[in-house]
Design a protein around this motif. Structure first.
Motif, PDB file in Angstrom:
ATOM      1  N   GLN A  43       0.797  -1.219   0.000  1.00 35.04           N
ATOM      2  CA  GLN A  43       0.000   0.000   0.000  1.00 35.04           C
ATOM      3  C   GLN A  43       0.832   1.272   0.000  1.00 35.04           C
ATOM      4  OE1 GLN A  43      -2.784  -0.595   3.320  1.00 35.04           O
ATOM      5  NE2 GLN A  43      -4.071  -1.633   1.836  1.00 35.04           N
ATOM      6  N   SER A  44       2.019   1.206  -0.541  1.00 32.86           N
ATOM      7  CA  SER A  44       2.833   2.422  -0.574  1.00 32.86           C
ATOM      8  C   SER A  44       2.744   3.138  -1.917  1.00 32.86           C
ATOM      9  CB  SER A  44       4.296   2.094  -0.248  1.00 32.86           C
ATOM     10  OG  SER A  44       4.751   1.029  -1.027  1.00 32.86           O
ATOM     11  N   GLU A  98       0.049   4.380  -3.204  1.00 34.14           N
ATOM     12  CA  GLU A  98      -0.847   5.535  -3.091  1.00 34.14           C
ATOM     13  C   GLU A  98      -0.123   6.776  -2.574  1.00 34.14           C
ATOM     14  OE1 GLU A  98      -4.639   4.678  -1.419  1.00 34.14           O
ATOM     15  OE2 GLU A  98      -5.154   6.787  -1.169  1.00 34.14           O
ATOM     16  N   PRO A  99       0.589   6.675  -1.442  1.00 35.98           N
ATOM     17  CA  PRO A  99       1.362   7.863  -1.038  1.00 35.98           C
ATOM     18  C   PRO A  99       2.423   8.253  -2.067  1.00 35.98           C
ATOM     19  CG  PRO A  99       1.740   6.015   0.477  1.00 35.98           C
ATOM     20  CD  PRO A  99       0.615   5.629  -0.413  1.00 35.98           C
ATOM     21  N   LEU A 100       3.005   7.281  -2.723  1.00 34.69           N
ATOM     22  CA  LEU A 100       4.033   7.598  -3.722  1.00 34.69           C
ATOM     23  C   LEU A 100       3.453   8.449  -4.849  1.00 34.69           C
ATOM     24  CD1 LEU A 100       6.915   7.198  -4.814  1.00 34.69           C
ATOM     25  CD2 LEU A 100       6.109   5.124  -5.943  1.00 34.69           C
ATOM     26  N   PHE A 101       2.252   8.068  -5.295  1.00 32.94           N
ATOM     27  CA  PHE A 101       1.630   8.792  -6.400  1.00 32.94           C
ATOM     28  C   PHE A 101       1.086  10.153  -5.975  1.00 32.94           C
ATOM     29  CE2 PHE A 101       0.661   4.726  -9.027  1.00 32.94           C
ATOM     30  CZ  PHE A 101       1.971   4.728  -9.459  1.00 32.94           C
ATOM     31  N   ALA A 102       1.068  10.417  -4.672  1.00 34.61           N
ATOM     32  CA  ALA A 102       0.619  11.735  -4.221  1.00 34.61           C
ATOM     33  C   ALA A 102       1.730  12.762  -4.352  1.00 34.61           C
ATOM     34  CB  ALA A 102       0.135  11.654  -2.773  1.00 34.61           C
ATOM     35  N   ASN A 103       2.918  12.314  -4.715  1.00 33.31           N
ATOM     36  CA  ASN A 103       4.025  13.257  -4.922  1.00 33.31           C
ATOM     37  C   ASN A 103       3.889  13.936  -6.284  1.00 33.31           C
ATOM     38  OD1 ASN A 103       5.904  13.022  -2.588  1.00 33.31           O
ATOM     39  ND2 ASN A 103       5.791  10.870  -3.142  1.00 33.31           N
ATOM     40  N   PRO A 104       4.425  15.150  -6.391  1.00 31.72           N
ATOM     41  CA  PRO A 104       4.257  15.893  -7.644  1.00 31.72           C
ATOM     42  C   PRO A 104       5.227  15.408  -8.721  1.00 31.72           C
ATOM     43  CG  PRO A 104       5.517  17.198  -6.103  1.00 31.72           C
ATOM     44  CD  PRO A 104       5.135  15.953  -5.385  1.00 31.72           C
ATOM     45  N   VAL A 105       5.125  14.129  -9.062  1.00 31.14           N
ATOM     46  CA  VAL A 105       5.982  13.544 -10.087  1.00 31.14           C
ATOM     47  C   VAL A 105       5.084  12.754 -11.029  1.00 31.14           C
ATOM     48  CG1 VAL A 105       7.848  11.915 -10.526  1.00 31.14           C
ATOM     49  CG2 VAL A 105       7.894  13.312  -8.467  1.00 31.14           C
ATOM     50  N   PRO A 106       5.197  12.989 -12.342  1.00 28.49           N
ATOM     51  CA  PRO A 106       4.367  12.221 -13.272  1.00 28.49           C
ATOM     52  C   PRO A 106       4.651  10.721 -13.098  1.00 28.49           C
ATOM     53  CG  PRO A 106       5.512  13.994 -14.422  1.00 28.49           C
ATOM     54  CD  PRO A 106       6.061  13.953 -13.045  1.00 28.49           C
ATOM     55  N   ARG A 107       3.618   9.912 -13.213  1.00 29.44           N
ATOM     56  CA  ARG A 107       3.790   8.482 -12.965  1.00 29.44           C
ATOM     57  C   ARG A 107       4.782   7.845 -13.910  1.00 29.44           C
ATOM     58  NH1 ARG A 107      -2.119   5.922 -11.522  1.00 29.44           N
ATOM     59  NH2 ARG A 107      -2.675   7.428  -9.898  1.00 29.44           N
ATOM     60  N   GLU A 111      -6.219   4.429 -13.088  1.00 31.72           N
ATOM     61  CA  GLU A 111      -6.635   4.779 -11.748  1.00 31.72           C
ATOM     62  C   GLU A 111      -6.533   3.588 -10.805  1.00 31.72           C
ATOM     63  OE1 GLU A 111     -10.848   6.250 -10.942  1.00 31.72           O
ATOM     64  OE2 GLU A 111      -9.737   8.036 -11.535  1.00 31.72           O
ATOM     65  N   ALA A 168      -3.108   2.197  -8.405  1.00 31.26           N
ATOM     66  CA  ALA A 168      -2.612   2.615  -7.095  1.00 31.26           C
ATOM     67  C   ALA A 168      -3.437   2.045  -5.955  1.00 31.26           C
ATOM     68  CB  ALA A 168      -2.625   4.131  -7.011  1.00 31.26           C
ATOM     69  N   ILE A 169      -4.666   1.643  -6.274  1.00 31.51           N
ATOM     70  CA  ILE A 169      -5.568   1.304  -5.183  1.00 31.51           C
ATOM     71  C   ILE A 169      -5.494  -0.171  -4.844  1.00 31.51           C
ATOM     72  CG2 ILE A 169      -7.985   1.235  -4.507  1.00 31.51           C
ATOM     73  CD1 ILE A 169      -7.949   3.817  -6.560  1.00 31.51           C
ATOM     74  N   LEU A 177      -5.488  11.222  -7.054  1.00 27.81           N
ATOM     75  CA  LEU A 177      -5.271   9.801  -7.295  1.00 27.81           C
ATOM     76  C   LEU A 177      -6.403   9.267  -8.171  1.00 27.81           C
ATOM     77  CD1 LEU A 177      -3.272   7.544  -6.183  1.00 27.81           C
ATOM     78  CD2 LEU A 177      -5.282   6.762  -4.949  1.00 27.81           C
ATOM     79  N   LEU A 188      -0.002  18.290 -11.023  1.00 26.21           N
ATOM     80  CA  LEU A 188       1.293  18.350 -10.351  1.00 26.21           C
ATOM     81  C   LEU A 188       1.364  19.545  -9.409  1.00 26.21           C
ATOM     82  CD1 LEU A 188       3.929  17.329 -13.054  1.00 26.21           C
ATOM     83  CD2 LEU A 188       2.687  15.921 -11.426  1.00 26.21           C
ATOM     84  N   ARG A 241      -0.608  18.727  -6.349  1.00 27.04           N
ATOM     85  CA  ARG A 241       0.087  17.797  -5.454  1.00 27.04           C
ATOM     86  C   ARG A 241       1.253  18.485  -4.744  1.00 27.04           C
ATOM     87  NH1 ARG A 241       1.298  12.883  -9.210  1.00 27.04           N
ATOM     88  NH2 ARG A 241      -0.315  13.512 -10.688  1.00 27.04           N
ATOM     89  N   PRO A 287      -2.448   9.297   3.350  1.00 26.35           N
ATOM     90  CA  PRO A 287      -3.549   8.482   2.846  1.00 26.35           C
ATOM     91  C   PRO A 287      -4.006   7.464   3.883  1.00 26.35           C
ATOM     92  CG  PRO A 287      -1.591   8.314   1.433  1.00 26.35           C
ATOM     93  CD  PRO A 287      -1.176   8.905   2.727  1.00 26.35           C
ATOM     94  N   GLY A 299       1.478   2.890   4.117  1.00 30.75           N
ATOM     95  CA  GLY A 299       2.444   2.405   3.134  1.00 30.75           C
ATOM     96  C   GLY A 299       3.871   2.891   3.295  1.00 30.75           C
ATOM     97  N   PHE A 330      10.582  11.014  -0.052  1.00 29.54           N
ATOM     98  CA  PHE A 330       9.510  11.883  -0.522  1.00 29.54           C
ATOM     99  C   PHE A 330       9.995  13.322  -0.673  1.00 29.54           C
ATOM    100  CE2 PHE A 330       5.226   9.607  -0.064  1.00 29.54           C
ATOM    101  CZ  PHE A 330       5.777   8.441  -0.530  1.00 29.54           C
ATOM    102  N   HIS A 364       9.915  15.625  -4.073  1.00 31.27           N
ATOM    103  CA  HIS A 364       9.371  16.984  -4.135  1.00 31.27           C
ATOM    104  C   HIS A 364      10.405  17.971  -4.638  1.00 31.27           C
ATOM    105  CE1 HIS A 364       5.241  17.152  -2.662  1.00 31.27           C
ATOM    106  NE2 HIS A 364       5.528  16.099  -1.922  1.00 31.27           N
TER     107      HIS A 364
END
Ligand SMILES: Nc1ncnc2c1ncn2[C@@H]1O[C@H](COP(=O)(O)OP(=O)(O)OP(=O)(O)O)[C@@H](O)[C@H]1O
Ligand SMILES: [Mg+2]
Lengths: 391, 244
Positions: A213-214, A216-225, A385, A388-389, B50, B70, B73, B80, B84, B98, B102
């Protein structure tokens, strides 16, 4: 610092701390294959080369009818065995591979100078006996030729008279190429090593991260997937490459333990070989990493990904087997086919032939294109979508 | 500042979020209160991009999440529902990872890490691998990770879930500190008392819809209930009868 580099460094660091990954990528994969290979090759060489000089046991019916013939055959390596009561039945029931029968009329024909007949009783549908049968036939023919030549000489004629035509074998296979047949599994070992080297990272960085489950937090960073994916792919590729490089080195060392004198060939798994193998494999390693990540992204859990990938592992064996079963003449386009190209190229290196620029270019370009497509496909899955879930 | 306008999201036949609107202001703590399955997590997930809403708009500091995900975010710190952590990394390495994503430079990163480790009282665990961390230690690490880039807005999904009384109280103090710094804090919870103790403003959602949006005190007055818990139950019941 570039985000993909950050992801790459983190994945490498994290996985260097995982014993299972390390053992698989850096130990089992690269070392087991060469060790296994040396054993296999030596066993095979032993079997193939020993056969030729081995005594050939043959049950003989009516040996007393032709003592001279039998004596000559024994000198050539035949060992006389007691005759079965019913030779035909013995062969049919696979109690004997081949039986030699000398009819009672043999001596009479012989004395009159007429063709005397001996019978070879065997079953041609039994492939495993072909070699024994042809060895026995050759022995008989050789004896016949010698006696025939003697008879001509006795009559003051040249034995050459009776041989107006000679078919001479000029085998164009270099000793290298003859030996290479045994080595056609070598490319698969390299592919397998690269596969195993990257597999645990592909799983860990996608299915594993989702399971823990990490993602989801990873994708919350301002970095394109896609940048995150590139970092992960780079880490997977790096492990696979290190694994492969170790394996190539291990093979170079293992090469010294293969008794090539018996093979009548020069086996050079040294620097030149290693460099070209790594070059040809480079885009393939990337392709494998992308495919593994793609598969792992579809799996719901670490274990599921492991199951899928263990199945996928058997796909790369196909070109090796295919080329052994149906030998084809290499065309340029074949080099552009991922896996097949590497198989052909590496086999050519093993045979000691120079690799042309065109095949190398085709191989690199074809596989690189496939890798690019696989990466794009994986990027699409990463953008979804659902990825991540967890749960 | 987080503004949510008419959000919709469904999963197949399940309408998880239906027309949710509210705003969370800077220097305030806003609580998203609702029973299990109300749509809190789904709403928050659309805030930190997300998930894409089927309809509606999310604005963070005036930036549209659909147009500039972006940027949104970057302006958000996120805790969340799933914490994780990376088990093979230490708490500090988790936070640093993280921070680097950033784009923080190494000096800033070290300063932020030290400050957060001190503020969250996690010096003793900072250099331990997170494998085997207790719930509280995990939440602390995840919060430090969410705050490493010093965001103006903070989204926390059930931050006190699994925390004991002491840890809950420490968390509360910490959130008050963030409010005092002028940040916008939005968190979700299904525990009435917690919301009362923390929030300047409560948004109650049930069955994917906003059923109340007011200060805790006002909510109680509106329903005429003796306690806030009664007020909460009344609001949920009322929304259920209306939906039926
Ligand atoms: N990924 C998903 N796939 C299918 N259904 C989902 C998904 N995520 C949420 N749902 C459904 O949407 C509804 C709202 O779920 P959500 O997780 O947002 O609730 P919640 O308010 O966070 O509940 P809780 O207090 O239990 O965390 C539920 O009915 C849930 O089953
Ligand atoms: Mg939830």
């Amino acid at each position: 610092m570039h985000a993909a580099l950050t992801v790459f460094l983190k994945e490498v660091r994290e996985n260097l701390r995982d014993r299972r990954t390390l053992i698989n990528a850096l130990l089992t994969g690269p070392l087991l294959a060469p060790a296994l290979f040396v054993v296999l090759i030596n066993v095979q060489l032993h079997i193939e080369l020993d056969k030729a000089g081995k005594p050939l046991p043959v049950p003989v019916v009516g040996a007393a009818n032709a003592p001279n013939l039998i004596a000559a055959l024994v000198q050539m390596g035949m060992v006389v065995k007691p005759a079965p009561r019913d030779p035909e039945a013995a062969v049919r029931e696979q109690k004997a591979d081949v039986v030699l029968r000398i009819p009672a009329a043999y001596a009479a024909h012989w004395r009159k100078g007429e063709p005397a007949e001996v019978e070879l009783i065997y079953d041609s549908s039994r492939r495993d006996t072909h070699e024994d049968v042809s060895r026995l036939r050759d022995m008989v023919k050789r004896y016949a030729r010698i006696v025939g030549a003697q008879r001509l000489l006795v009559r003051g004629l040249s034995p050459a008279l009776a041989r107006p035509l000679v078919a001479a074998d000029r085998d164009q296979a270099t000793p290298q190429a003859r030996g290479a047949l045994i080595f056609s599994m070598l490319p698969y070992f390299f592919v397998l090593t690269a596969f195993l080297g990257g597999m645990y990272l592909a799983i860990d960085t996608t299915a594993g991260e989702r399971e823990r489950q990490s993602l989801e937090p990873l994708f919350a960073n301002p970095v394109p997937r896609r940048r995150i994916l590139l970092g992960k792919l780079a880490a997977t590729t790096a492990f696979a490459l290190v694994s492969l490089a170790l394996s190539v080195v291990a093979f170079a060392i293992a090469g010294r333990f293969i008794d090539t004198s018996r093979l009548d060939m020069v086996l050079d798994l040294g620097a030149h070989f290693a460099t070209f193998v790594l070059l040809l494999m480079l885009p393939l390693v990337l392709l494998l990493a992308a495919l593994q990540t793609l598969v792992a992204a579809f799996a719901k859990s670490y274990r599921e990904a492991q199951t899928y990938l263990s199945l996928l592992m058997f796909v790369p064996v196909l070109p090796s087997v295919l080329l052994i079963v149906v030998p084809v003449k290499a065309q340029l386009w074949m080099y552009a086919v991922p896996l097949l190209g590497q198989q052909l190229g590496i086999m050519q290196l093993v045979r000691g032939e120079a690799l042309g620029a065109a095949p190398v270019a085709a191989c690199l370009a074809g596989t690189a294109l496939a890798a690019l497509l696989a990466i794009l496909a994986t990027m699409r899955v990463y953008a979804s979508e659902r990825l991540a879930i967890s749960g | 500042m987080i503004e949510v306008q008419n959000l919709h999201k469904s999963f197949g036949a399940v309408k998880a979020v239906e027309d949710v609107s509210f705003s969370a202001r800077d220097g305030e703590i806003t609580g998203l209160l609702g029973p299990n399955g109300a749509g809190k997590t789904t709403t928050l997930r659309m805030l930190y991009t997300l998930m894409r809403p089927e309809r509606g708009r999310v604005l963070v500091d005036g930036r549209d999440a659909a147009l500039d995900p972006l940027g949104v975010r970057r302006a958000l710190g996120v805790l969340p529902d799933a914490r994780g952590l990376y088990k093979r990394l230490t708490a500090r390495e988790n936070i640093e990872y993280f921070g680097r994503l950033h784009g923080l430079d190494e000096t800033t990163l070290r300063r932020r890490c030290d400050a957060l480790i001190a503020a969250l009282d996690m010096a003793a665990i900072a250099d331990r691998r997170t494998e085997g961390f207790s719930q509280g230690e995990r939440v602390k690490t995840a919060i430090a990770r969410a705050l490493v880039h010093d965001p103006g807005n903070l989204i926390l999904d059930e931050p006190t879930n699994g925390l004991d009384v002491m840890a809950t109280r420490a968390m509360r103090e910490f959130l008050f500190g963030l409010r005092a710094e002028g940040r916008c804090v939005l968190f979700s919870s299904h525990i009435m008392q917690e919301v009362v103790a923390l929030c300047d403003r409560v948004v109650v959602i049930a069955h994917g819809r906003v059923v109340a949006d007011a200060a805790p005190q006002t909510l109680r007055e509106q329903t005429g209930a003796a306690s806030l818990e009664d007020a909460f139950v009344q609001i949920i019941r009322r929304s259920e009868t209306r939906a039926a």
